[in-house]
Design an enzyme around this catalytic site. Structure first.
Site, PDB file in Angstrom:
ATOM      1  N   ASP A  14       5.114 -12.519 -34.034  1.00  0.00           N
ATOM      2  CA  ASP A  14       3.951 -11.637 -34.028  1.00  0.00           C
ATOM      3  C   ASP A  14       4.134 -10.437 -34.946  1.00  0.00           C
ATOM      4  O   ASP A  14       3.418  -9.436 -34.822  1.00  0.00           O
ATOM      5  CB  ASP A  14       3.648 -11.154 -32.610  1.00  0.00           C
ATOM      6  N   HIS A  67       7.442 -11.962 -25.121  1.00  0.00           N
ATOM      7  CA  HIS A  67       6.132 -12.251 -24.536  1.00  0.00           C
ATOM      8  C   HIS A  67       6.055 -13.718 -24.123  1.00  0.00           C
ATOM      9  O   HIS A  67       6.503 -14.614 -24.859  1.00  0.00           O
ATOM     10  CB  HIS A  67       5.015 -11.901 -25.522  1.00  0.00           C
ATOM     11  N   HIS A  96       6.354  -4.644 -32.606  1.00  0.00           N
ATOM     12  CA  HIS A  96       5.518  -5.364 -31.643  1.00  0.00           C
ATOM     13  C   HIS A  96       6.190  -5.306 -30.274  1.00  0.00           C
ATOM     14  O   HIS A  96       5.560  -4.988 -29.262  1.00  0.00           O
ATOM     15  CB  HIS A  96       5.326  -6.800 -32.103  1.00  0.00           C
ATOM     16  N   HIS A 101      10.408 -13.122 -29.669  1.00  0.00           N
ATOM     17  CA  HIS A 101      10.296 -11.982 -28.764  1.00  0.00           C
ATOM     18  C   HIS A 101       9.960 -12.456 -27.357  1.00  0.00           C
ATOM     19  O   HIS A 101       9.747 -13.631 -27.117  1.00  0.00           O
ATOM     20  CB  HIS A 101       9.282 -10.964 -29.274  1.00  0.00           C
ATOM     21  N   ASP A 115       3.851 -15.943 -24.089  1.00  0.00           N
ATOM     22  CA  ASP A 115       3.196 -16.922 -24.957  1.00  0.00           C
ATOM     23  C   ASP A 115       4.084 -17.333 -26.115  1.00  0.00           C
ATOM     24  O   ASP A 115       3.701 -18.163 -26.938  1.00  0.00           O
ATOM     25  CB  ASP A 115       1.845 -16.394 -25.465  1.00  0.00           C
ATOM     26  N   HIS A 116       5.305 -16.793 -26.159  1.00  0.00           N
ATOM     27  CA  HIS A 116       6.301 -17.221 -27.144  1.00  0.00           C
ATOM     28  C   HIS A 116       7.583 -17.732 -26.479  1.00  0.00           C
ATOM     29  O   HIS A 116       8.291 -18.547 -27.075  1.00  0.00           O
ATOM     30  CB  HIS A 116       6.643 -16.067 -28.093  1.00  0.00           C
ATOM     31  N   HIS A 142       0.488 -17.178 -34.487  1.00  0.00           N
ATOM     32  CA  HIS A 142      -0.871 -17.370 -33.996  1.00  0.00           C
ATOM     33  C   HIS A 142      -1.799 -17.835 -35.106  1.00  0.00           C
ATOM     34  O   HIS A 142      -1.572 -17.537 -36.284  1.00  0.00           O
ATOM     35  CB  HIS A 142      -1.443 -16.065 -33.422  1.00  0.00           C
TER      36      HIS A 142
END
Length: 354
Positions: free
Chosen positions: A222, A143, A198, A141, A145-146, A260
């Site tokens: 996520d 975001h 998400h 996805h 942090d990915h 995570h």
């Protein structure tokens, strides 16, 4: 022209100043679990989430956070161990405060695929150490942090494909994916599952383990964590329920590789939902022992998650009762949706996790 240019520069500076201020304000109050900030649909949430996901400010924040976390965890947030099969090595890469990227190596041909490379430098260093050629990027996805490392990695490895949903704004995307797509990269064979909730375009990837005499592997981003699930930023409880059902129907021996290291926090919360669950109690003890040494807790399996993950156990009467769900009409999906919504709301008030 000079006064006009000055006005433009002033407006741009003001936008950046206010934007960064709003983003930092959002993050600070989110961490304190302010209901106004963290509730999807809340005013502060909308501002912060828009800035993080839809503007350059989000990427700037991501880069700043990368620098901060590299200083805090110079060796990574967790001690990781590759999991090896016949011709396959799955290597978790600990990034940021609790993220995992995954490098999948075909040890026969010395080639690799990377999943969710948020830190291009860390991933590139690992590829160099392993002396493998990168064949492609899979992104669950949008975001940062990915996906934050996609463009930099792609610039270093010309012509590699970047897979992800076109419903998300995936950086560097070259190959949009849809539900049930089959992807072949070298000898790797993946199946895509579209799992919105998400984010509106969240997708997961299932690696066929058959060629490696291994179980299949789910790279769940996520959507699914050990004992938990990601927040419903861009989807309803019903949407998320159906996405979770998608992975719940996979084979029980499917390995779960989450985005995570949330296991300890999520399992502690699960204990408040189903305190008498023996499987949950045993898993939490195992995880706590691991985390005392900062050891990774992945992978789990789909079969395991169905035993203790409350987000996959919404059909359990005990959980429905504990969550106070009362629906007179005998509608299983409606009851389970209400249960998922109640579990999610309780989790959000328990601790803040993106």
């Amino acid at each position: 022209m000079r006064p006009r240019n000055n006005r433009i520069m002033f407006s741009l500076a003001a936008f950046i100043f206010l934007g960064v201020g709003a983003l930092l304000f959002y993050r600070r109050y989110s961490a304190k679990r302010s209901s106004m900030a963290t509730r999807p649909g809340g005013f502060l949430f909308k501002i912060g989430y828009f800035l993080y996901t839809r503007t350059r400010l989000g990427y700037m924040y991501h880069l700043k956070n990368l620098t901060k976390m590299r200083q805090k965890f110079p060796e990574g947030h967790s001690v990781v161990t590759p999991v090896e099969f016949q011709g396959l090595k799955i290597c978790p890469i600990p990034l940021l405060e609790d993220n995992y990227s995954y490098v999948l190596i075909d040890t026969t041909d010395s080639v690799a695929v990377v999943v969710d490379p948020s830190d291009a430098e860390a991933v590139q260093n690992f590829l160099t150490e392993e002396n493998v050629k990168l064949l492609g990027i899979l992104t669950t996805h949008k975001h940062w942090d990915h996906s934050g490392g996609n463009s930099t990695i792609k610039s270093r490895h010309r012509n590699i494909p970047v897979y992800g949903s076109s419903s998300d704004s995936i950086p560097g995307l070259t190959h949009p994916v849809s539900d049930e797509d089959r992807i072949q990269i070298g000898n790797f064979n993946f199946t895509v599952k579209f799992t919105p909730g998400h984010t509106r375009g969240h997708s997961v990837y299932i690696l066929d383990g058959t060629p490696y005499s291994a179980p299949d592997s789910l790279f769940s981003g996520d959507l699914l964590f050990i004992g938990g699930s990601g927040r419903m930023f861009e989807g309803s409880p019903l949407t998320m329920l159906r996405s979770l059902d998608t992975v719940c129907h996979l084979r029980d021996d499917t390995l779960v590789w989450p985005g995570h290291e949330y296991a300890r926090d999520d399992l502690k919360f699960a204990m408040t939902v189903e305190p008498d669950n023996i499987s949950l109690q045993n898993k939490l003890k195992w995880v706590e022992d691991k985390r005392k040494e900062r050891l990774m807790t992945c992978p789990s399996t789909i079969g395991e998650e169905k035993l203790y993950n409350p987000f996959l156990r919404t059909s359990e009467g005990k959980i429905q009762q504990n969550m106070g769900v009362k629906i007179e009409k005998d509608d299983s999906e409606k009851i389970r949706t209400a249960t998922l919504a109640a579990v999610r709301q309780s989790k959000d008030s328990h601790s803040y996790r993106l």
